[in-house]
Scaffold this motif. Structure first.
Motif, PDB file in Angstrom:
ATOM      1  N   LEU A 155      -0.068  -8.449 -13.555  1.00 42.75           N
ATOM      2  CA  LEU A 155      -0.125  -7.760 -14.568  1.00 42.75           C
ATOM      3  C   LEU A 155      -0.046  -6.643 -14.068  1.00 42.75           C
ATOM      4  N   ALA A 156       0.105  -6.187 -12.716  1.00 44.35           N
ATOM      5  CA  ALA A 156       0.427  -5.278 -11.912  1.00 44.35           C
ATOM      6  C   ALA A 156       1.804  -4.677 -11.680  1.00 44.35           C
ATOM      7  N   ASP A 157       2.091  -3.122 -11.727  1.00 42.34           N
ATOM      8  CA  ASP A 157       3.240  -3.347 -11.224  1.00 42.34           C
ATOM      9  C   ASP A 157       3.613  -3.157  -9.345  1.00 42.34           C
ATOM     10  N   VAL A 158       2.231  -2.718  -9.309  1.00 43.06           N
ATOM     11  CA  VAL A 158       2.180  -2.909  -7.580  1.00 43.06           C
ATOM     12  C   VAL A 158       0.461  -3.339  -7.775  1.00 43.06           C
ATOM     13  N   PRO A 159       0.910  -5.083  -7.067  1.00 43.22           N
ATOM     14  CA  PRO A 159      -0.280  -5.752  -7.044  1.00 43.22           C
ATOM     15  C   PRO A 159      -0.326  -6.219  -5.278  1.00 43.22           C
ATOM     16  N   ILE A 160      -1.363  -5.482  -4.783  1.00 42.65           N
ATOM     17  CA  ILE A 160      -1.705  -5.410  -3.253  1.00 42.65           C
ATOM     18  C   ILE A 160      -3.476  -6.556  -3.305  1.00 42.65           C
ATOM     19  N   GLU A 161      -2.409  -7.297  -2.786  1.00 41.63           N
ATOM     20  CA  GLU A 161      -3.244  -9.462  -2.625  1.00 41.63           C
ATOM     21  C   GLU A 161      -4.102  -9.202  -0.391  1.00 41.63           C
ATOM     22  N   VAL A 162      -4.940  -8.776  -0.095  1.00 40.09           N
ATOM     23  CA  VAL A 162      -5.629  -8.306   0.568  1.00 40.09           C
ATOM     24  C   VAL A 162      -6.791  -9.772   0.539  1.00 40.09           C
ATOM     25  N   VAL A 163      -6.173 -10.791   1.586  1.00 37.99           N
ATOM     26  CA  VAL A 163      -6.429 -12.156   1.595  1.00 37.99           C
ATOM     27  C   VAL A 163      -7.490 -11.832   2.998  1.00 37.99           C
ATOM     28  N   VAL A 164      -9.140 -11.500   2.885  1.00 34.39           N
ATOM     29  CA  VAL A 164     -10.087 -11.698   4.179  1.00 34.39           C
ATOM     30  C   VAL A 164     -10.387 -12.921   3.954  1.00 34.39           C
ATOM     31  N   GLY A 165      -9.980 -14.413   3.156  1.00 33.20           N
ATOM     32  CA  GLY A 165     -11.031 -15.299   3.234  1.00 33.20           C
ATOM     33  C   GLY A 165     -11.697 -15.049   2.783  1.00 33.20           C
ATOM     34  N   PRO A 166     -13.154 -16.353   3.191  1.00 36.29           N
ATOM     35  CA  PRO A 166     -14.317 -17.033   2.567  1.00 36.29           C
ATOM     36  C   PRO A 166     -15.468 -16.102   3.292  1.00 36.29           C
ATOM     37  N   GLU A 167     -16.200 -15.610   2.419  1.00 33.94           N
ATOM     38  CA  GLU A 167     -17.656 -14.403   3.592  1.00 33.94           C
ATOM     39  C   GLU A 167     -18.282 -15.357   3.966  1.00 33.94           C
ATOM     40  N   ILE A 174       0.957  -1.294  -0.136  1.00 29.21           N
ATOM     41  CA  ILE A 174      -0.351   0.002  -0.046  1.00 29.21           C
ATOM     42  C   ILE A 174       0.546   0.858  -0.182  1.00 29.21           C
ATOM     43  N   ALA A 175       2.081   1.331   1.074  1.00 29.25           N
ATOM     44  CA  ALA A 175       2.618   2.501   0.622  1.00 29.25           C
ATOM     45  C   ALA A 175       3.644   2.686  -0.480  1.00 29.25           C
ATOM     46  N   ARG A 176       3.741   1.428  -0.707  1.00 28.53           N
ATOM     47  CA  ARG A 176       4.631   1.676  -2.748  1.00 28.53           C
ATOM     48  C   ARG A 176       3.399   1.859  -3.679  1.00 28.53           C
ATOM     49  N   ALA A 177       2.054   1.577  -3.515  1.00 29.75           N
ATOM     50  CA  ALA A 177       1.170   2.123  -4.011  1.00 29.75           C
ATOM     51  C   ALA A 177       1.127   3.570  -3.617  1.00 29.75           C
ATOM     52  N   VAL A 178       1.019   4.154  -2.947  1.00 31.67           N
ATOM     53  CA  VAL A 178       0.910   5.908  -2.444  1.00 31.67           C
ATOM     54  C   VAL A 178       1.864   6.404  -2.639  1.00 31.67           C
ATOM     55  N   ASP A 179       3.169   5.935  -2.545  1.00 35.86           N
ATOM     56  CA  ASP A 179       4.392   6.878  -3.495  1.00 35.86           C
ATOM     57  C   ASP A 179       4.067   6.939  -5.210  1.00 35.86           C
ATOM     58  N   GLY A 180       3.259   5.781  -5.216  1.00 33.00           N
ATOM     59  CA  GLY A 180       3.468   5.995  -6.830  1.00 33.00           C
ATOM     60  C   GLY A 180       2.217   6.746  -6.738  1.00 33.00           C
ATOM     61  N   ILE A 181       1.461   6.888  -6.443  1.00 35.39           N
ATOM     62  CA  ILE A 181       0.244   7.530  -6.437  1.00 35.39           C
ATOM     63  C   ILE A 181       0.776   9.133  -7.026  1.00 35.39           C
ATOM     64  N   VAL A 182       1.841   9.847  -5.837  1.00 36.24           N
ATOM     65  CA  VAL A 182       1.899  10.962  -5.159  1.00 36.24           C
ATOM     66  C   VAL A 182       2.522  11.241  -6.860  1.00 36.24           C
ATOM     67  N   ALA A 183       3.228  10.786  -7.144  1.00 36.84           N
ATOM     68  CA  ALA A 183       5.161  10.856  -7.854  1.00 36.84           C
ATOM     69  C   ALA A 183       4.291  11.120  -9.590  1.00 36.84           C
ATOM     70  N   ARG A 222      -0.175   2.191 -22.801  1.00 37.90           N
ATOM     71  CA  ARG A 222      -0.383   3.560 -22.417  1.00 37.90           C
ATOM     72  C   ARG A 222       0.908   4.211 -21.514  1.00 37.90           C
ATOM     73  N   GLY A 223       1.797   3.016 -21.064  1.00 36.28           N
ATOM     74  CA  GLY A 223       2.434   3.134 -19.713  1.00 36.28           C
ATOM     75  C   GLY A 223       2.708   3.791 -18.433  1.00 36.28           C
ATOM     76  N   ALA A 224       0.903   3.074 -18.691  1.00 37.86           N
ATOM     77  CA  ALA A 224       0.352   4.729 -16.979  1.00 37.86           C
ATOM     78  C   ALA A 224       1.259   3.212 -15.561  1.00 37.86           C
ATOM     79  N   LEU A 225       0.891   3.767 -14.569  1.00 40.92           N
ATOM     80  CA  LEU A 225       1.417   3.392 -13.588  1.00 40.92           C
ATOM     81  C   LEU A 225       0.006   1.911 -12.975  1.00 40.92           C
ATOM     82  N   LEU A 226       0.651  -0.035 -13.563  1.00 41.31           N
ATOM     83  CA  LEU A 226      -0.573  -0.413 -12.772  1.00 41.31           C
ATOM     84  C   LEU A 226      -0.690  -0.375 -10.832  1.00 41.31           C
ATOM     85  N   ILE A 227      -1.767  -1.093 -10.380  1.00 38.94           N
ATOM     86  CA  ILE A 227      -2.102  -1.430  -9.210  1.00 38.94           C
ATOM     87  C   ILE A 227      -3.298  -2.133  -9.238  1.00 38.94           C
ATOM     88  N   ALA A 228      -3.136  -3.490  -8.667  1.00 37.27           N
ATOM     89  CA  ALA A 228      -4.116  -3.845  -8.727  1.00 37.27           C
ATOM     90  C   ALA A 228      -5.169  -3.977  -6.961  1.00 37.27           C
TER      91      ALA A 228
END
Length: 341
Positions: A188-200, A61-70, A170-176
């Protein structure tokens, strides 16, 4: 009877879904036999897993935030992609940023499979269109300076996958943002954020824990990006747009708290600053008029703290320059303007 190709496709899809955590049953098969109080306890207990799962993705998440700010600093935009609940969460976050942080509505956008009508009503088969998101991103004029955040609990939604694939061209920064490990969009993403919360709580209803995790993460992406962009000061929003009486009162309170003045002074200064909290604070703390406050903020790229500190350093330097040779009094005591603050 389904055609052979359709039957094979369905078999493959069933097999794929069977491996997704978000599609599994929690094992609470007798929910309908429990009391309402028991249901409340069980559902709330399961929801406690969500913030812990989000915390496990803190580095990403921190990597994604820094990428967005840049990208924001280069004039880029943040664009959410999603279908169903995921799409609505992206649109909600995008829509809340202008009134909260005073951002241009074009700076953060949300796209949902099926278009605006899908916000209120499910649009059948829209999420299965792998090409549509690319069309919509092209219409927005997607550039390399932009960020595309694909949201999908399963991590395989065709609309989102196709959108990320197009965005890469298009060269955009990709976050998943997905709720399954090893997701398609994560790969596919440059920054994958996989938050595994388990079964619903209710099997397959990914508007529950998965949706909560998505909301927590997108809140962090934009809120923390805005903090890094200077939209807050001492934990207070200072770029809010006062569009109603409550927000106008909040603006007055913010100026009162930050500049340490009374309500009358805060209100009058806000009027002179055309409602800008930042300009009003600089006017008061730097003892300048609105136009000079605006210039100082522009030179500080909108960072209130930087504008204030530069003003204070100028006062200190001026006091030192005006001191007689060998006289340490100016350095020993703050300038009168600084004392007033």
């Amino acid at each position: 009877m389904p055609e052979p190709d359709e039957a094979d496709s369905m078999t493959e899809l069933l097999d794929e879904l069977s491996h997704l955590t978000t599609e599994r049953s929690s094992g609470m098969v007798d929910l309908d036999t429990l009391s309402t109080a028991e249901l409340v306890h069980l559902m709330n207990d399961g929801d406690q897993e969500v913030p812990r799962a989000v915390a496990a993705s803190s580095d990403q998440i921190a990597r994604a935030v820094d990428g967005i700010v840049a990208r924001f600093r280069r004039g880029g935009r943040l664009i959410y992609l999603g279908a169903g609940t995921a799409g609505r969460i992206g649109i909600l976050d995008a829509s809340e940023c202008p009134p909260t942080f005073g951002t241009d509505p074009e700076m953060i956008r949300g796209l949902i499979a099926g278009g605006p009508s899908a916000i209120m009503t499910a649009v059948e088969n829209a999420e299965d269109d792998r090409s549509q998101a690319g069309v919509e991103l092209a219409e927005l004029g997607l550039r390399a300076e932009d960020v595309v955040v694909g949201i999908s609990a399963s991590g395989r939604t065709p609309y989102v996958v196709g959108g990320l694939e197009f965005a890469r061209t298009r060269g955009a920064l990709l976050i998943a943002l997905a709720q399954n490990a090893g997701s398609v969009i994560g790969r596919l993403a440059d920054v994958p954020i996989e938050v595994v919360v388990g079964p619903e709580f209710v099997a397959g209803s990914t508007r529950l824990k998965s949706g909560t995790a998505q909301k927590l993460v997108v809140n962090m992406l934009t809120t923390l990006a805005m903090v890094r962009m200077g939209k807050t000061y001492n934990g207070v929003m200072v770029d809010l747009v006062a569009t109603n009486e409550k927000l106008r009162a909040r603006s007055v309170r913010t100026v009162m708290d930050v500049a340490h003045v009374d309500a009358v002074t805060a209100g009058a200064t806000l009027d002179a600053a055309d409602g800008s909290v930042k300009e009003a604070v600089v006017m008061l703390l730097a003892a300048v008029d609105a136009s000079h406050a605006r210039e100082r903020l522009a030179a500080a790229e909108g960072h209130l703290r930087v504008a204030i500190e530069r003003s204070e350093s100028r006062h200190a330097q001026r006091a030192t320059d005006n001191a007689a040779p060998g006289d340490d009094s100016a350095a020993a005591e703050p300038h009168a303007d600084a004392q007033d603050r």
